[in-house]
Design a protein around this motif. Structure first.
Motif, PDB file in Angstrom:
ATOM      1  N   ASN A 196     -13.863  -8.855 -16.158  1.00 40.01           N
ATOM      2  CA  ASN A 196     -14.955  -9.608 -16.675  1.00 40.01           C
ATOM      3  C   ASN A 196     -16.202  -8.856 -17.245  1.00 40.01           C
ATOM      4  OD1 ASN A 196     -14.026 -12.117 -15.654  1.00 40.01           O
ATOM      5  ND2 ASN A 196     -14.842 -11.456 -13.807  1.00 40.01           N
ATOM      6  N   VAL A 197     -15.739  -7.775 -18.192  1.00 37.44           N
ATOM      7  CA  VAL A 197     -16.510  -6.708 -19.118  1.00 37.44           C
ATOM      8  C   VAL A 197     -16.491  -7.199 -20.578  1.00 37.44           C
ATOM      9  CG1 VAL A 197     -16.665  -4.384 -19.505  1.00 37.44           C
ATOM     10  CG2 VAL A 197     -16.357  -5.001 -17.306  1.00 37.44           C
ATOM     11  N   THR A 198     -17.652  -7.129 -21.238  1.00 36.26           N
ATOM     12  CA  THR A 198     -17.815  -7.396 -22.665  1.00 36.26           C
ATOM     13  C   THR A 198     -16.852  -6.231 -23.230  1.00 36.26           C
ATOM     14  OG1 THR A 198     -19.850  -8.488 -22.330  1.00 36.26           O
ATOM     15  CG2 THR A 198     -19.323  -7.451 -24.407  1.00 36.26           C
ATOM     16  N   PHE A 199     -16.010  -6.516 -24.192  1.00 35.93           N
ATOM     17  CA  PHE A 199     -15.383  -5.870 -25.171  1.00 35.93           C
ATOM     18  C   PHE A 199     -15.777  -5.945 -26.793  1.00 35.93           C
ATOM     19  CE2 PHE A 199     -11.621  -5.442 -27.643  1.00 35.93           C
ATOM     20  CZ  PHE A 199     -11.037  -4.058 -27.438  1.00 35.93           C
ATOM     21  N   TRP A 200     -15.776  -4.832 -27.267  1.00 34.60           N
ATOM     22  CA  TRP A 200     -15.971  -4.853 -28.756  1.00 34.60           C
ATOM     23  C   TRP A 200     -14.966  -3.977 -29.471  1.00 34.60           C
ATOM     24  CZ3 TRP A 200     -20.441  -2.131 -31.767  1.00 34.60           C
ATOM     25  CH2 TRP A 200     -20.270  -2.462 -33.047  1.00 34.60           C
ATOM     26  N   PHE A 201     -14.255  -4.594 -30.278  1.00 31.01           N
ATOM     27  CA  PHE A 201     -13.186  -3.827 -31.082  1.00 31.01           C
ATOM     28  C   PHE A 201     -14.104  -3.285 -32.350  1.00 31.01           C
ATOM     29  CE2 PHE A 201      -9.236  -3.280 -33.830  1.00 31.01           C
ATOM     30  CZ  PHE A 201      -9.342  -2.187 -33.518  1.00 31.01           C
ATOM     31  N   LYS A 202     -14.664  -2.324 -32.424  1.00 28.63           N
ATOM     32  CA  LYS A 202     -15.817  -2.025 -33.369  1.00 28.63           C
ATOM     33  C   LYS A 202     -15.132  -1.721 -34.939  1.00 28.63           C
ATOM     34  CE  LYS A 202     -17.555   2.262 -32.359  1.00 28.63           C
ATOM     35  NZ  LYS A 202     -17.184   3.186 -33.751  1.00 28.63           N
ATOM     36  N   ASN A 203     -14.023  -0.790 -34.983  1.00 31.94           N
ATOM     37  CA  ASN A 203     -13.231  -0.622 -35.914  1.00 31.94           C
ATOM     38  C   ASN A 203     -11.878   0.090 -35.971  1.00 31.94           C
ATOM     39  OD1 ASN A 203     -14.271   1.993 -35.082  1.00 31.94           O
ATOM     40  ND2 ASN A 203     -13.608   2.917 -37.142  1.00 31.94           N
ATOM     41  N   THR A 204     -11.136  -0.132 -36.887  1.00 32.73           N
ATOM     42  CA  THR A 204      -9.697   0.434 -36.817  1.00 32.73           C
ATOM     43  C   THR A 204      -9.176   1.639 -36.936  1.00 32.73           C
ATOM     44  OG1 THR A 204      -9.147   0.077 -39.223  1.00 32.73           O
ATOM     45  CG2 THR A 204      -8.871  -1.928 -37.761  1.00 32.73           C
ATOM     46  N   GLY A 205     -10.309   2.381 -37.309  1.00 31.81           N
ATOM     47  CA  GLY A 205     -10.089   3.622 -38.119  1.00 31.81           C
ATOM     48  C   GLY A 205      -9.423   3.740 -39.039  1.00 31.81           C
ATOM     49  N   ALA A 213       3.936  -0.817 -38.041  1.00 32.41           N
ATOM     50  CA  ALA A 213       3.956  -0.180 -39.299  1.00 32.41           C
ATOM     51  C   ALA A 213       2.258   0.623 -39.120  1.00 32.41           C
ATOM     52  CB  ALA A 213       3.518  -1.226 -40.364  1.00 32.41           C
ATOM     53  N   VAL A 214       1.893   1.526 -40.186  1.00 34.13           N
ATOM     54  CA  VAL A 214       0.949   2.057 -40.175  1.00 34.13           C
ATOM     55  C   VAL A 214       0.067   2.283 -41.246  1.00 34.13           C
ATOM     56  CG1 VAL A 214      -0.512   4.616 -40.082  1.00 34.13           C
ATOM     57  CG2 VAL A 214       1.664   4.131 -38.475  1.00 34.13           C
ATOM     58  N   GLU A 215      -1.251   1.406 -41.174  1.00 30.01           N
ATOM     59  CA  GLU A 215      -1.630   1.223 -42.425  1.00 30.01           C
ATOM     60  C   GLU A 215      -3.036   1.963 -42.622  1.00 30.01           C
ATOM     61  OE1 GLU A 215      -4.399  -2.932 -43.758  1.00 30.01           O
ATOM     62  OE2 GLU A 215      -3.313  -2.712 -41.692  1.00 30.01           O
ATOM     63  N   ARG A 216      -3.248   2.478 -43.886  1.00 31.62           N
ATOM     64  CA  ARG A 216      -4.541   3.324 -44.173  1.00 31.62           C
ATOM     65  C   ARG A 216      -5.491   2.479 -44.665  1.00 31.62           C
ATOM     66  NH1 ARG A 216      -6.361   8.235 -44.777  1.00 31.62           N
ATOM     67  NH2 ARG A 216      -4.505   9.139 -43.988  1.00 31.62           N
ATOM     68  N   VAL A 217      -6.771   2.341 -43.947  1.00 29.03           N
ATOM     69  CA  VAL A 217      -7.679   1.366 -44.091  1.00 29.03           C
ATOM     70  C   VAL A 217      -8.912   2.072 -44.624  1.00 29.03           C
ATOM     71  CG1 VAL A 217      -9.118  -0.497 -42.983  1.00 29.03           C
ATOM     72  CG2 VAL A 217      -6.807   0.460 -41.905  1.00 29.03           C
ATOM     73  N   ASN A 218      -9.449   1.598 -45.712  1.00 28.78           N
ATOM     74  CA  ASN A 218     -10.557   2.028 -46.326  1.00 28.78           C
ATOM     75  C   ASN A 218     -11.612   2.102 -45.237  1.00 28.78           C
ATOM     76  OD1 ASN A 218     -13.289   1.529 -47.524  1.00 28.78           O
ATOM     77  ND2 ASN A 218     -12.069   1.740 -49.380  1.00 28.78           N
ATOM     78  N   PRO A 219     -12.663   3.062 -45.475  1.00 27.39           N
ATOM     79  CA  PRO A 219     -13.773   3.190 -44.297  1.00 27.39           C
ATOM     80  C   PRO A 219     -14.739   2.008 -44.214  1.00 27.39           C
ATOM     81  CG  PRO A 219     -13.690   5.259 -45.780  1.00 27.39           C
ATOM     82  CD  PRO A 219     -12.484   4.582 -46.075  1.00 27.39           C
TER      83      PRO A 219
END
Ligand code: SF4
Length: 240
Positions: A196-205, A213-219
């Motif tokens: 029951n904890v708050t979770f935030w996916f901040k950025n993919t890197g 698959a591996v994706e290159r993601v612009n900052p």
């Protein structure tokens, strides 16, 4: 706007490998120069009318371009704590990779913690989680969060989540960034659901592995993509 009472930093653990201090910033300013800044007493500075320059009722990210618990800042930290104590109307958000130095220079009236300090402990690997989080939980801190950033491998946070208000997860950014695997992110999310904890996916890197698959993601797109995935949680429940 952030409050940076001092500047400069140096590596302490694996997550520091590609820190921006070792890129263009280091070339320009020198990576290990720890210096007080002219913002040092900014939270308590007043204008000619005697009002604080920084208005209250806000979250103030603190030491995001350095580390609040650097040994080089030990003699300055006591005064920094006094500024924090004075501004009870501001929530100071502090993130550290040096939680084991928390008790050094702690103010005498700290007690069980200042209510306006929200302290985040960064863990990038299981080994660091198992070293830092028991210490983190043992200290008198009123508001705690855990930051898995950059997330470098699968981490089991379950034994430590009872003491955290929230968990943020993010991948590594930069030309030499290491992969962030979505399966690791989802596993931590599942641990937060159960606790029951708050979770935030901040950025993919910058290198995001998902579905084989591996994706290159612009900052500039990493936060947007993380948000699009719609996996954030409020107290362990989906946000929508
Ligand atoms: S502790 Fe943070 S700011 Fe300091 S070198 Fe490591 S990643 Fe960079």
């Amino acid at each position: 706007m952030n409050w940076e009472p001092w500047t400069g930093c140096y590596k302490i653990s694996d997550g520091c490998t590609n820190c921006y201090f070792y890129g263009p910033h280091a070339k320009r300013f020198g990576q290990n120069t720890i210096q007080k800044t002219d913002q040092f007493n900014w939270p308590v500075r007043k204008n000619a009318k005697g009002e604080y320059n920084i208005k209250g009722n806000k979250i103030l990210p603190t030491c995001f371009a350095t580390d609040f618990f650097l040994p080089e800042a030990d003699e300055w930290r006591e005064e920094a704590w006094s500024f924090i104590r004075e501004r009870q109307d501001i929530e100071f958000l502090i993130l550290t990779k040096r939680i084991d130095r928390f008790p050094v220079s702690l103010p005498a009236d700290w007690g069980d913690g200042y209510g306006n300090v929200n302290l985040g402990c960064t863990v990038e690997t299981q080994e660091l989680a198992d070293y830092r989080l028991p210490l983190f939980l043992s200290y008198p801190i009123k508001r705690r969060f855990i930051a898995c950033a950059p997330l470098l491998e699968a981490i089991d946070l379950a034994p430590y989540l009872h003491g955290a208000e929230h968990v943020t997860v993010g991948g590594e950014t930069g030309r030499d960034a290491r992969e962030c695997n979505y399966d690791w992110v989802l596993a931590i999310r599942e641990q937060c659901v159960k606790a029951n904890v708050t979770f935030w996916f901040k950025n993919t890197g910058s290198l995001f592995r998902r579905g084989g698959a591996v994706e290159r993601v612009n900052p500039f797109k990493q936060s947007g993509l993380a948000k699009e995935l719609g996996i954030d949680l409020l107290h362990g429940k989906r946000l929508f």
